[in-house]
Design a protein around this motif. Structure first.
Motif, PDB file in Angstrom:
ATOM      1  N   PHE A 119       0.808  -1.224   0.000  1.00 13.32           N
ATOM      2  CA  PHE A 119       0.000   0.000   0.000  1.00 13.32           C
ATOM      3  C   PHE A 119       0.838   1.270   0.000  1.00 13.32           C
ATOM      4  O   PHE A 119       0.314   2.363   0.160  1.00 13.32           O
ATOM      5  CB  PHE A 119      -0.927  -0.003   1.226  1.00 13.32           C
ATOM      6  N   ILE A 125      -5.842   4.846  -3.597  1.00 11.84           N
ATOM      7  CA  ILE A 125      -6.356   3.504  -3.333  1.00 11.84           C
ATOM      8  C   ILE A 125      -7.861   3.519  -3.553  1.00 11.84           C
ATOM      9  O   ILE A 125      -8.578   4.339  -2.956  1.00 11.84           O
ATOM     10  CB  ILE A 125      -6.057   3.043  -1.893  1.00 11.84           C
ATOM     11  N   ASP A 127     -11.192   1.617  -2.867  1.00 11.19           N
ATOM     12  CA  ASP A 127     -11.773   0.628  -1.951  1.00 11.19           C
ATOM     13  C   ASP A 127     -12.995   0.013  -2.608  1.00 11.19           C
ATOM     14  O   ASP A 127     -14.054   0.642  -2.707  1.00 11.19           O
ATOM     15  CB  ASP A 127     -12.143   1.325  -0.633  1.00 11.19           C
ATOM     16  N   ILE A 149      -5.300   0.128   4.623  1.00 13.89           N
ATOM     17  CA  ILE A 149      -5.694   1.256   3.758  1.00 13.89           C
ATOM     18  C   ILE A 149      -5.818   2.528   4.575  1.00 13.89           C
ATOM     19  O   ILE A 149      -5.342   3.607   4.169  1.00 13.89           O
ATOM     20  CB  ILE A 149      -7.007   0.942   3.032  1.00 13.89           C
ATOM     21  N   ASN A 150      -6.444   2.444   5.744  1.00  8.12           N
ATOM     22  CA  ASN A 150      -6.625   3.634   6.574  1.00  8.12           C
ATOM     23  C   ASN A 150      -5.295   4.209   7.043  1.00  8.12           C
ATOM     24  O   ASN A 150      -5.182   5.422   7.289  1.00  8.12           O
ATOM     25  CB  ASN A 150      -7.506   3.308   7.783  1.00  8.12           C
ATOM     26  N   SER A 152      -2.558   4.172   5.249  1.00  3.92           N
ATOM     27  CA  SER A 152      -1.781   4.593   4.091  1.00  3.92           C
ATOM     28  C   SER A 152      -1.938   6.096   3.859  1.00  3.92           C
ATOM     29  O   SER A 152      -3.022   6.652   4.075  1.00  3.92           O
ATOM     30  CB  SER A 152      -2.254   3.832   2.846  1.00  3.92           C
ATOM     31  N   LYS A 156      -7.859   8.017  -0.651  1.00  5.83           N
ATOM     32  CA  LYS A 156      -8.719   6.837  -0.553  1.00  5.83           C
ATOM     33  C   LYS A 156     -10.088   7.149  -1.161  1.00  5.83           C
ATOM     34  O   LYS A 156     -10.747   8.114  -0.759  1.00  5.83           O
ATOM     35  CB  LYS A 156      -8.876   6.423   0.911  1.00  5.83           C
ATOM     36  N   SER A 158     -13.766   5.319  -2.032  1.00  3.08           N
ATOM     37  CA  SER A 158     -14.629   4.152  -1.840  1.00  3.08           C
ATOM     38  C   SER A 158     -15.658   4.055  -2.956  1.00  3.08           C
ATOM     39  O   SER A 158     -16.225   5.067  -3.394  1.00  3.08           O
ATOM     40  CB  SER A 158     -15.342   4.214  -0.485  1.00  3.08           C
ATOM     41  N   ILE A 176     -13.496   1.846   6.107  1.00  2.00           N
ATOM     42  CA  ILE A 176     -12.594   2.733   5.385  1.00  2.00           C
ATOM     43  C   ILE A 176     -12.945   4.188   5.712  1.00  2.00           C
ATOM     44  O   ILE A 176     -14.113   4.548   5.812  1.00  2.00           O
ATOM     45  CB  ILE A 176     -12.720   2.487   3.864  1.00  2.00           C
ATOM     46  N   PRO A 178     -12.691   7.293   3.865  1.00  2.00           N
ATOM     47  CA  PRO A 178     -12.374   7.751   2.511  1.00  2.00           C
ATOM     48  C   PRO A 178     -12.248   9.266   2.397  1.00  2.00           C
ATOM     49  O   PRO A 178     -12.869  10.028   3.141  1.00  2.00           O
ATOM     50  CB  PRO A 178     -13.573   7.251   1.711  1.00  2.00           C
TER      51      PRO A 178
END
Length: 480
Positions: A119, A125, A127, A149-150, A152, A156, A158, A176, A178
């Motif tokens: 990641f 990213i 999701d 992911i959170n 990173s 983000k 979603s 997540i 986002p």
């Protein structure tokens, strides 16, 4: 005012869209393409990592990855699970297309394979792990991926909803976080706290306006319950001059999935009905030929033992019978009123199922067009659900409105209205009135269409009854 759609409503819309010609595959293609377009418009062509689950949300992610790759963006995909476990249908097909497009897909089968390094080499990213069909706290690979992911620093995004968001409450105990949510068709509960962009994925207006498989999938029926009686108990009150009408209603209720159906009819009718099928339970009333005032007291306990009373079919227009029906209706909580129970002065409640002539009789209003305006005003003034039968059926509670286009001219044969009343009663046992009437209109017409394909204009009402379970099986099995 923001228009929200629940996960269940969204699944119903998608099922209806598929029925009316916009397939699940087309919707997924549109969804993934829109995600890719939004990302390119907002962030340009950066390094993208798409993290996909095995369901349809992952399928949306596969499509988004393919479109980003086609646009020249550097894309890699993490699949949480084995490729062989990806949901069959459009999701699996789009994974295949993605591999054919030479996009790098990493299959992750164990939590220890998910490392922080995976990641750290991306700018964005996506999701696409868990969609609105998931429930409960994320577990296993999904939980591990959400955590990584959170943590990173990447942007983000979603797909539809943040993975882990509770579809019923909108709460997010572990999900997540986002920077952007690209959601489909309409807002979902809980998304107002995020930067959210709503995109059109091509659900046709007809999928919202007309009844379809999605409306059937929304209601409960036999198979959703474990014990006898939980699927509903229907009392049919009718018969006298006509014997076939209550019999058809009862057989339709049984074929729709009611557990117990009892026919309360005058003695002669009850005897004939009992001889028709061992599946039918009859309750002979006091008079041999007609429903009369003495039957009101006889029926009090029967009414209490049943969830819904379907009343009026084949009862006739004798003044004493009509007075008795009026008193019986007053004793009932949930009713489906049809045929001879649709009279001026009747205490209307629950669901009424008139054709245009019967509607004029109970409302004093002449129907114009398909009658949607007249039916809405009538339902609102009476506090009930109207299922107005016609070339296009109109179903309304005075606030909500659905149309139904299933059915065919072969269904002008006598008895099909009684079949519809029985279907409605069975579904009304365990569902709200509007939803039950909408699904019933679709099932009745679809069963008629199935019968028409085999019998043509020689179809009988019993042919429609025969087709009910096939319609229920065909359209409800798409639920999962």
């Amino acid at each position: 005012m923001v228009e929200y759609v629940t996960a269940e409503e969204m699944r119903a819309l998608e099922a209806n869209a598929d029925y009316y010609g916009v397939s699940y595959g087309t919707l997924m293609e549109n969804a993934g393409r829109k995600v890719a377009e939004v990302l390119r418009a907002l962030y340009g062509c950066k390094r993208v990592l798409v993290v996909c689950g095995k369901g349809n949300n992952g399928g949306d992610g596969f499509v988004a990855a393919r479109y980003l790759s086609m646009a020249g963006c550097p894309v890699s995909v993490i699949l949480l699970g084995r490729a062989s476990d990806v949901r069959k249908g459009p999701a699996a097909e789009n994974l295949f297309k993605l591999r054919m497009a030479k996009v790098d897909v990493i299959d992750i089968e164990a939590a220890e394979m998910l490392t922080r390094e995976l990641f750290e080499t991306c700018d964005i990213i996506i999701d696409a792990i868990l969609g609105t069909g998931s429930s409960g706290m994320p577990r296993g690979l999904a939980a591990r991926a959400i955590s990584l992911i959170n943590n990173s620093p990447a942007i983000k995004v979603s797909v539809d909803t943040p993975s882990g968001l509770d579809r019923h409450t909108g709460e997010c105990p572990m999900c997540i976080k986002p920077d952007l949510v690209v959601t489909f068709h309409a807002m979902k509960k809980g998304l107002e706290r995020y930067n959210t962009e709503v995109v059109d994925i091509g659900i046709p207006e007809k999928a919202r306006e007309y009844a379809g498989p999605g409306d059937l999938q929304q209601v409960k029926a036999r198979g959703d319950f474990e014990h006898k009686g939980q699927s509903g108990r229907v009392l049919i009150v009718g018969g006298g001059p006509y014997v076939g009408a209550p019999t058809l209603a009862a057989m339709a209720a049984l074929r729709t999935g009611a557990d117990i159906v009892t026919i309360a009819a005058p003695q002669r009718a009850a005897d004939l009905i009992a001889s028709y099928s061992p599946n039918l339970i009859t309750y002979p009333l006091s008079d041999r030929h007609l429903i009369v005032g003495a039957d009101v007291d006889l029926l009090k306990q029967q009414i209490k033992r049943h969830d819904v009373v379907v009343i009026g079919m084949g009862a006739g227009h004798d003044p004493e019978t009509l007075r008795a029906l009026e008193e019986i209706v007053r004793l009932c909580d949930k009713t489906v009123l049809d045929a001879d129970a649709l009279q001026p002065g009747m205490p209307l409640k629950g669901i009424v199922t008139p054709h245009h002539g019967e509607f004029r009789r109970i409302s004093g209003v002449e129907v114009t067009g398909d009658g949607r305006e007249e039916a809405m005003q009538f339902s609102q003034s009476k506090g009930l659900v109207t299922l107005l039968k016609g070339r296009t059926d109109v179903i309304t509670d005075g606030k909500q409105l659905k149309l139904n286009s299933t059915g065919n001219p072969g269904m002008t044969v006598g008895g099909t209205g009684d079949v519809l009343a029985g279907i409605t009663g069975a579904l009304y046992c365990v569902n709200p009135a509007f939803e039950a009437a909408t699904a019933a209109a679709f099932v009745s017409g679809a069963a008629g269409d199935m019968a028409f394909r085999e019998k043509g204009y020689g179809l009988l009402a019993t042919d429609v009854v025969h087709c009910i379970p096939y319609v229920m099986k065909e359209y409800r099995q798409r639920r999962e």
